[in-house]
Design an enzyme around this catalytic site. Structure first.
Site, PDB file in Angstrom:
ATOM      1  N   GLY A  75      61.326  39.270  42.536  1.00 53.36           N
ATOM      2  CA  GLY A  75      60.538  38.092  42.201  1.00 53.36           C
ATOM      3  C   GLY A  75      60.273  38.057  40.713  1.00 53.36           C
ATOM      4  N   GLN A  77      56.201  35.725  32.846  1.00 54.99           N
ATOM      5  CA  GLN A  77      56.829  37.007  32.539  1.00 54.99           C
ATOM      6  C   GLN A  77      57.998  36.864  31.570  1.00 54.99           C
ATOM      7  OE1 GLN A  77      57.211  38.174  36.895  1.00 54.99           O
ATOM      8  NE2 GLN A  77      56.759  40.151  35.961  1.00 54.99           N
ATOM      9  N   CYS A 132      55.949  46.041  39.478  1.00 59.32           N
ATOM     10  CA  CYS A 132      55.999  44.777  38.743  1.00 59.32           C
ATOM     11  C   CYS A 132      56.906  44.975  37.537  1.00 59.32           C
ATOM     12  CB  CYS A 132      54.583  44.404  38.291  1.00 59.32           C
ATOM     13  SG  CYS A 132      54.514  42.887  37.329  1.00 59.32           S
ATOM     14  N   LEU A 133      57.778  44.011  37.271  1.00 56.27           N
ATOM     15  CA  LEU A 133      58.687  44.145  36.127  1.00 56.27           C
ATOM     16  C   LEU A 133      57.919  44.220  34.810  1.00 56.27           C
ATOM     17  CD1 LEU A 133      61.532  41.644  37.141  1.00 56.27           C
ATOM     18  CD2 LEU A 133      61.575  44.135  37.296  1.00 56.27           C
ATOM     19  N   HIS A 138      52.239  37.788  44.959  1.00 57.90           N
ATOM     20  CA  HIS A 138      52.310  38.548  43.704  1.00 57.90           C
ATOM     21  C   HIS A 138      52.707  37.609  42.555  1.00 57.90           C
ATOM     22  CE1 HIS A 138      53.775  42.294  41.399  1.00 57.90           C
ATOM     23  NE2 HIS A 138      54.228  41.272  40.682  1.00 57.90           N
ATOM     24  N   GLU A 139      53.727  36.769  42.812  1.00 58.28           N
ATOM     25  CA  GLU A 139      54.221  35.887  41.739  1.00 58.28           C
ATOM     26  C   GLU A 139      53.209  34.779  41.417  1.00 58.28           C
ATOM     27  OE1 GLU A 139      56.517  37.121  40.137  1.00 58.28           O
ATOM     28  OE2 GLU A 139      57.238  38.520  41.641  1.00 58.28           O
ATOM     29  N   HIS A 197      50.691  35.913  39.064  1.00 67.06           N
ATOM     30  CA  HIS A 197      51.111  35.867  37.656  1.00 67.06           C
ATOM     31  C   HIS A 197      50.777  34.503  37.028  1.00 67.06           C
ATOM     32  CE1 HIS A 197      53.095  39.631  36.778  1.00 67.06           C
ATOM     33  NE2 HIS A 197      53.886  39.561  37.834  1.00 67.06           N
TER      34      HIS A 197
HETATM   35 ZN    ZN Z   1      54.857  41.142  38.679  1.00 71.66          ZN
END
Ligand code: ZN
Length: 202
Positions: free
Chosen positions: A77, A82, A122-123, A164-165, A168
């Site tokens: 995701g 991000q 998380c990236l 989660h997304e 963000h």
């Molecule tokens: Zn994340």
């Protein structure tokens, strides 16, 4: 001393056991993609993203680029903030072979009462994994990149990724959703990693 090293190696193996070994090309592509992902400390990750108003080619390019970046970064995701865009756009793909789903201006209309704790990464927080409790199922209303309305009923991993997304888009990170102890441990690990990287660079 020898025991410590061996234990560390075993721990590393356990953590990576689930994923197949990665070839050097895949790793190089992942590292290149990760350089485009904003990391903890970047103010955009704490910013509430704006709704999308124009469903034009620029938006479709943005969605396509995000899908490719997510794929190369080996993520499941990715949210627009991000990659430095404060737009309410997310992409995700929980099954490796299924198409990337893009949700524009997503809105969670219903959460299940049942909640579940699961480990998330998380990236934007490489190497960090913390437990996060979330509703097991959600009903989401959104637009696709062409402006068509879509309704998604998701549960399990898909519901978790969507939540989660969307977090963000509201400037919320997994560190804000985990226990105080895990947040402290994660912050310590991030500081140590930063210091180690600085040591290597100097
Ligand atoms: Zn994340």
């Amino acid at each position: 001393m020898a025991d410590d090293v061996e234990q560390a190696e075993q721990a590393e193996e356990t953590e990576h056991a689930a994923s197949p070994p990665l070839d050097p090309d895949v790793l190089a592509r992942r590292d290149a993609a990760m350089r485009h992902v904003r990391k903890l400390g970047d103010p955009i990750l704490k910013t509430k993203a704006r709704p999308v108003e124009r469903f034009d080619d620029e938006l479709r390019d943005e969605v396509a680029r995000m899908g490719i970046l997510m794929h190369h970064a080996l993520g499941i995701g990715l949210a627009a903030p991000q990659v430095g865009i404060a737009h309410r756009v997310i992409v995700y793909r929980v099954e490796p072979d299924s198409p990337v789903v893009a949700l524009v201006n997503p809105d969670i209309e219903w959460f299940s009462r049942d909640e579940e704790v699961s480990e998330e990464g998380c990236l934007s927080l490489p190497m960090i994994h913390v437990d996060v409790e979330r509703p097991v199922a959600v009903l989401v209303n959104a637009r696709d990149e062409h402006g068509a309305e879509i309704i998604i009923e998701a549960s399990g991993l898909e519901a978790r990724v969507i939540q989660h997304e969307i977090d963000h888009l509201d400037g919320i990170l997994i560190l804000d959703r985990t226990s105080r102890e895990q947040r402290k441990a994660a912050m310590r690990a991030l500081r140590e990693a930063e210091q180690a990287a600085a040591g290597v660079a100097s």
